[in-house]
Design a protein around this motif. Structure first.
Motif, short mmCIF file in Angstrom:
data_model
loop_
_atom_site.label_atom_id
_atom_site.label_comp_id
_atom_site.label_asym_id
_atom_site.label_seq_id
_atom_site.Cartn_x
_atom_site.Cartn_y
_atom_site.Cartn_z
N GLY A 414 -5.79 -25.94 -4.57
CA GLY A 414 -7.01 -25.82 -3.75
C GLY A 414 -6.94 -26.69 -2.52
O GLY A 414 -7.38 -26.29 -1.43
N SER A 415 -6.43 -27.92 -2.66
CA SER A 415 -6.30 -28.81 -1.49
C SER A 415 -5.35 -28.23 -0.46
O SER A 415 -5.60 -28.27 0.75
CB SER A 415 -5.80 -30.19 -1.95
OG SER A 415 -6.73 -30.79 -2.82
N LEU A 416 -4.21 -27.65 -0.94
CA LEU A 416 -3.27 -27.04 0.00
C LEU A 416 -3.90 -25.86 0.72
O LEU A 416 -3.74 -25.69 1.94
CB LEU A 416 -2.01 -26.61 -0.76
CG LEU A 416 -0.94 -25.87 0.07
CD1 LEU A 416 -0.44 -26.78 1.20
CD2 LEU A 416 0.22 -25.44 -0.81
N SER A 417 -4.66 -25.04 -0.02
CA SER A 417 -5.30 -23.89 0.60
C SER A 417 -6.33 -24.33 1.64
O SER A 417 -6.40 -23.78 2.74
CB SER A 417 -5.98 -23.04 -0.49
OG SER A 417 -6.69 -21.97 0.08
N SER A 418 -7.11 -25.36 1.31
CA SER A 418 -8.11 -25.85 2.27
C SER A 418 -7.45 -26.43 3.52
O SER A 418 -7.92 -26.22 4.65
CB SER A 418 -8.99 -26.91 1.60
OG SER A 418 -9.66 -26.36 0.50
N MET A 419 -6.34 -27.14 3.30
CA MET A 419 -5.66 -27.74 4.45
C MET A 419 -5.06 -26.68 5.36
O MET A 419 -5.15 -26.75 6.59
CB MET A 419 -4.57 -28.70 3.94
CG MET A 419 -3.91 -29.50 5.06
SD MET A 419 -2.80 -30.73 4.41
CE MET A 419 -2.23 -31.43 5.95
N ASP A 438 -12.03 -35.68 5.60
CA ASP A 438 -11.83 -34.70 4.55
C ASP A 438 -10.41 -34.13 4.58
O ASP A 438 -9.75 -34.00 3.55
CB ASP A 438 -12.86 -33.58 4.70
CG ASP A 438 -12.81 -32.61 3.53
OD1 ASP A 438 -12.96 -33.07 2.38
OD2 ASP A 438 -12.60 -31.41 3.77
N SER A 439 -9.92 -33.85 5.82
CA SER A 439 -8.54 -33.36 5.96
C SER A 439 -7.55 -34.43 5.51
O SER A 439 -6.54 -34.13 4.86
CB SER A 439 -8.27 -32.97 7.41
OG SER A 439 -9.13 -31.94 7.82
N TYR A 443 -4.82 -34.29 2.44
CA TYR A 443 -3.40 -34.56 2.66
C TYR A 443 -2.92 -35.65 1.71
O TYR A 443 -1.82 -35.56 1.13
CB TYR A 443 -3.17 -34.97 4.12
CG TYR A 443 -1.73 -35.35 4.42
CD1 TYR A 443 -0.76 -34.36 4.59
CD2 TYR A 443 -1.35 -36.68 4.50
CE1 TYR A 443 0.56 -34.70 4.84
CE2 TYR A 443 -0.03 -37.03 4.76
CZ TYR A 443 0.92 -36.03 4.93
OH TYR A 443 2.22 -36.37 5.17
N MET A 444 -3.73 -36.70 1.50
CA MET A 444 -3.31 -37.78 0.61
C MET A 444 -3.23 -37.29 -0.84
O MET A 444 -2.38 -37.76 -1.62
CB MET A 444 -4.29 -38.96 0.73
CG MET A 444 -4.12 -39.75 2.04
SD MET A 444 -5.11 -41.27 2.11
CE MET A 444 -6.75 -40.58 2.26
N ILE A 479 -0.99 -41.68 8.30
CA ILE A 479 -0.90 -41.71 6.83
C ILE A 479 0.48 -41.23 6.37
O ILE A 479 1.07 -41.78 5.43
CB ILE A 479 -2.02 -40.85 6.22
CG1 ILE A 479 -3.39 -41.44 6.59
CG2 ILE A 479 -1.86 -40.73 4.71
CD1 ILE A 479 -4.55 -40.56 6.21
N GLU A 480 1.01 -40.24 7.09
CA GLU A 480 2.34 -39.73 6.74
C GLU A 480 3.40 -40.81 6.89
O GLU A 480 4.31 -40.95 6.07
CB GLU A 480 2.67 -38.52 7.62
CG GLU A 480 4.02 -37.90 7.29
CD GLU A 480 4.33 -36.71 8.19
OE1 GLU A 480 5.41 -36.13 8.04
OE2 GLU A 480 3.48 -36.39 9.06
#
Length: 591
Positions: A414-419, A438-439, A443-444, A479-480
């Protein structure tokens, strides 16, 4: 305004020629004017200096004449032998003769120097014959009574008096005299009177060699001496009827400019006045100045014609290029300028003709390229992946995972889809802090899933700041970097804090990873400063230096923020090897 409009309608060639001529003519006219003005000033100063030198020489010579007469008076006055002879001469003829010889000795070799000595009993002694003049007649002159009022050391100066010697009067009609009352004390009556005279010709001779007309004037402006004897005794103001004379000055008199100069004499409050025709004095200098101006004008005109000719010749290819360009604009692509040469215009003509050749070649390829482009567009459309199809697949996978009660993997999908949806759907440059956080959280979560070591994150932000705007995707590269470089040897924590300080937004991203040593940190800071200089100079078209291995995403964030905010944006990097790395961003608030 109309003249400016006419000038703007001229061709480049005409503008260049007119501008070049103006740049030559205007300075040349200004230089000629300045040269003329300064030449006149220099000529005036030179003439004034020359006249002053001449008049100063005459002044010193005349002062010497009067000083000699005063010296003779002083010698006779204070010579005790003279006084003794004067007393003895009253009763002793031999003493009288000796006194006369003594006066002749005092006169010396000065031919026109005459001495007269009168005692208070009416006796007279002189170095000239009584047949020429009876010196006792001096006592009947109007000025003789003035001697009684003079102190023992004062001398009465008399100028332009009629020559009292009959034998000399035809050639030397005027004389200058000094008279003195001889006293033994300040309050004693005179015991004798001394008259010393010299002919006016002795002074007039000093004026003969001068170009100027020199006048000797007394305090009443009466002419006492001049090279023209007929003017002696007349009023100087009648010669120059000017209301107020200034010295030195140039006045117009009898249709001529006259240079006036005046110098005082040492005695009798007399002065010398020089009157000289100004044009006569400056004739040679004016001739030289005029010749120089004429030569300058001739050279300027010659250079103007040469410049015009050369400019027309040099700019003729520009005219040809303009005509060829107009024909090309009309649609004639077969025309060529045929301008060749080693200079810039020759290179421009060759480039212009080569460009026309390339245009013709390109036109022939247009139909083929259009066909190829159509096929390429179709192939590209076929190769594209529909984002909605990708989102639907990810949603289906998430749904199946949930049905199998695999909530952890379902959360990751779900996080990947939202991103991905945020990446494809939102094209705005600025987003809210809430959206950006939120983004970053999504990613984290994805990075925590892929990391070998456990990591967590902390977000500290005031709720009032959640609607403030900032450029999108500025936290993700930072963050990356933390995950890729800070957590390579173990897990850790990322702390994101956002605060408002003095109308500025302060963003801090801190990790407790491996950090950087001093060499890596110095290299990174140097590259940041280099990017700042490049952005400030707007010289970003060339290839930049290779960035350091550490902080590529960080440099991109800095470059992007610097381009958006300019000097209002600041970034600070702190790192302690083995402990932590802190990135601080300061940018203006924008709701």
């Amino acid at each position: 305004m109309k003249d400016r409009s006419k000038f703007s309608q001229l061709s480049f060639r005409q503008k260049l020629i007119l501008t070049s001529i103006a740049c030559l003519v205007i300075p040349a006219i200004g230089m000629l004017y300045i040269t003329t003005v300064y030449s006149k000033l220099i000529i005036r100063e030179h003439s004034l200096e020359k006249s002053t030198q001449s008049l100063t020489i005459v002044q010193s010579q005349i002062d010497v004449i009067f000083e000699e007469m005063v010296s003779v008076s002083n010698f006779v006055h204070f010579d005790p032998e003279m006084k003794t002879l004067l007393e003895d001469a009253k009763t002793n003829p031999v003493a009288a003769r000796t006194l006369t010889n003594r006066l002749e000795q005092v006169a010396g070799d000065t031919l026109d120097l005459r001495l007269t000595l009168l005692d208070n009993e009416g006796h007279a002694y002189s170095d000239y014959s009584f047949y020429d003049y009876d010196p006792r007649q001096f006592s009947r002159q109007s000025w003789f009574q003035t001697l009684e009022k003079l102190s023992p050391y004062d001398t009465l100066f008399l100028g332009a008096e009629a020559n009292y010697l009959i034998s000399l009067e035809p050639d030397k009609p005027f004389v200058f005299m000094t008279a003195r009352a001889l006293r033994e004390g300040l309050n004693t009556p005179p015991y004798a009177y001394l008259i010393v005279s010299r002919s006016e010709a002795a002074i007039r001779e000093r004026f003969a060699s001068l170009e100027e007309d020199v006048y000797l004037l007394n305090d009443q402006e009466t002419i006492l001496s001049n090279r023209n004897p007929d003017l002696i005794g007349s009023d100087f103001n009648t010669l120059l009827p000017i209301a107020e004379l200034l010295f030195p000055d140039i006045v117009e008199f009898k249709d001529e400019n006259q240079l006036l100069l005046s110098l005082p004499l040492k005695y009798a409050k007399w002065r010398l006045v020089s009157v000289a025709p100004y044009e006569q004095l400056t004739e040679k200098l004016n001739g030289i100045s005029r010749t120089g101006l004429i030569l300058q004008a001739v050279f300027a005109v010659s250079f103007l014609f040469a410049l015009t000719y050369l400019l027309r010749r040099f700019t003729k290819p520009v005219l040809v290029l303009g005509k060829v360009a107009r024909r090309v604009e009309a649609g004639d692509l077969m025309v060529r300028s045929n301008i060749r040469g080693k200079d810039e215009i020759g290179s421009l003509g060759l480039s212009f003709d080569t460009m026309l050749d390339h245009v013709q070649l390109m036109l022939k390829q247009v139909e083929m390229e259009q066909e190829l482009k159509r096929h390429a567009e179709m192939a590209m459309l076929q190769a594209q992946i529909n984002p909605h199809f990708l989102f639907n697949v990810l949603s289906s996978i998430r749904l199946k995972l949930l049905m199998k009660h695999d909530e952890e993997n379902a959360f990751i999908v779900g996080s990947l889809s939202s991103m991905l949806r945020a990446t494809f759907s939102n094209q705005d440059e600025f987003v809210s802090i809430a959206y950006e956080l939120d983004s970053a959280k999504q990613y984290m979560e994805l990075m925590r899933f892929t990391m070998r070591y456990p990591t967590d994150s902390v977000v500290q932000v005031d709720k009032e700041l959640l609607l403030e705007a900032l450029p999108r995707f500025i936290l993700q590269p930072i963050i990356e970097n933390a995950y890729k470089h800070g957590f390579v040897q173990g897990g850790g924590r990322i702390i994101i804090s956002i605060a408002k300080i003095k109308s500025m937004l302060h963003i801090k991203v801190e990790d407790n990873g491996t950090g950087m040593d001093e060499l890596k940190l110095a290299s990174l800071l140097q590259h940041v400063r280099q990017k700042a200089a490049e952005i400030k100079a707007r010289n970003l078209s060339g290839p930049a230096d290779s960035p350091p291995a550490h902080g590529i995403g960080l440099i991109n964030v800095y470059q992007r923020m610097k381009l958006i905010y300019g000097d209002d944006f600041e970034m600070d990097i702190e790192s302690i090897h083995g402990q932590r790395t802190t990135i601080r961003l300061v940018l203006p608030m924008n709701r």
